[in-house]
Design an enzyme around this catalytic site. Structure first.
Site, short mmCIF file in Angstrom:
data_model
loop_
_atom_site.label_atom_id
_atom_site.label_comp_id
_atom_site.label_asym_id
_atom_site.label_seq_id
_atom_site.Cartn_x
_atom_site.Cartn_y
_atom_site.Cartn_z
CG ASP A 1 45.55 38.76 33.79
OD1 ASP A 1 45.16 38.06 32.84
OD2 ASP A 1 44.79 39.18 34.69
CE1 TYR B 1 46.43 32.81 40.08
CE2 TYR B 1 44.72 31.52 41.16
CZ TYR B 1 45.50 31.80 40.05
OH TYR B 1 45.34 31.05 38.91
CG ASP C 1 44.02 44.96 35.13
OD1 ASP C 1 43.69 46.03 34.57
OD2 ASP C 1 44.55 44.01 34.52
NE ARG D 1 42.09 40.36 34.80
CZ ARG D 1 41.61 40.41 33.55
NH1 ARG D 1 41.09 41.55 33.08
NH2 ARG D 1 41.63 39.36 32.78
#
Length: 301
Positions: A47, A75, A89, A181
């Site tokens: 993103d 992550y 987000d 997300r």
């Protein structure tokens, strides 16, 4: 006669520590320009506000992109508890709030439900295609979109920090196609408090680690200079998750022409996908059958 692509015939991988505020495509375009490369691509979109490992392939290394895209990734991300947003987000609008703040033990217990093979519904603001159109485009136009759940393998999901009651930092290792997300959104729902991602960083992707990454500032500073080429990793690094076989002299010549070629193999099963090398250099990827590699991709190095 087709038009010749502009740029150099240069092949290899560059691991970029993507900065926040740029799309993955914008980073790839900057890298391609800096190397004056005729071809470039990346292994797994981040993103725009996300940071961390963006593995950029140049030239013939773009043929190895699918093997890195399919690999496991890790992550580190921070979830804001108590708020849901329409984008899942911090870029989106707050659409729900809660005063509930779960304890660390409650969070750890809930994380167990996200391990293994799970079904995940991607965010409405994502690049998933619905009837030929991107979900984020439909969402921006105010359309209600129904996105089908898809399987995701989650190897690990652990709590690494709780800086304050409103925030929790997690680390996740997962397979291809995972949306961090969506994990934050669904975790908030399970805990009954809502949640969205405020910070996201990819710390490794397949064979590539953020510790070996270069910054975009470094790339721009060395653009079009010989020193930049020294930062490239070999094409072969992108094949790290595949077994390797060794070409015979005649096998290498046949494979380079797209024909099955004799290889020397150990611990490779009949029909297994692998890559063949000759004098340490990748020649082809294909299926091993009865002493030969049947190529699906041939490298022109």
């Amino acid at each position: 006669m087709g038009r010749r692509k502009k740029g150099r015939d240069i092949s290899g991988w560059l691991v970029v520590d993507k900065p926040a505020g740029l799309t993955s495509t914008a980073v790839v375009n900057k890298v391609r320009w800096a190397f004056d490369a005729n071809k470039a691509g990346h292994a797994g979109t981040l993103d725009p506000e996300a940071t961390g490992v963006l593995a950029v392939a140049l030239g013939e290394a773009t043929k190895t992109v699918p093997f890195v895209t399919d690999a496991m990734k890790a992550y580190e991300f921070t979830v804001r508890l108590g708020q849901a947003t329409n984008t899942d987000d911090a870029e989106g609008e707050v659409i729900a709030e809660s005063d509930i703040r779960p304890s660390d033990d409650e969070i750890k217990q809930a994380l167990g439900g996200f391990l293994g093979e799970i079904m995940q519904v991607p965010p409405k603001f994502s690049a998933v295609k619905i009837d030929g159109q991107r979900a984020y485009k439909l969402a921006r136009e105010g359309e209600e979109v129904e996105i089908a759940a898809r399987p995701l393998w989650v190897e690990e999901l652990v709590l690494v920090d709780r800086p304050d009651p409103d925030h929790v930092t997690l680390e996740m290792t997962c397979g291809k196609g995972g949306y961090v997300r969506a994990i934050a959104r669904d975790l908030g729902e399970v805990l009954g408090c809502h949640g969205h991602v405020t910070q996201l960083r990819r710390i490794w992707s397949g064979p590539f680690d953020v510790e070996e990454a270069v910054t975009l500032a470094q790339v721009e500073e060395l653009a079009r200079q010989p020193e930049l080429d020294e930062l490239l990793l070999p094409l072969e690094v992108g094949l790290a998750d595949l077994p390797q076989v060794i070409c015979t002299d005649q096998g290498a010549a046949r494979l380079r022409n797209g024909n099955p070629g004799m290889v020397i193999a150990s611990d490779v099963d009949y029909g297994e996908e692998c890559w063949a090398s000759y004098e340490g250099q990748a020649v082809a990827v294909g299926r091993f059958k009865a002493g030969e590699l049947h190529p699906s991709r041939v490298f022109r190095l």
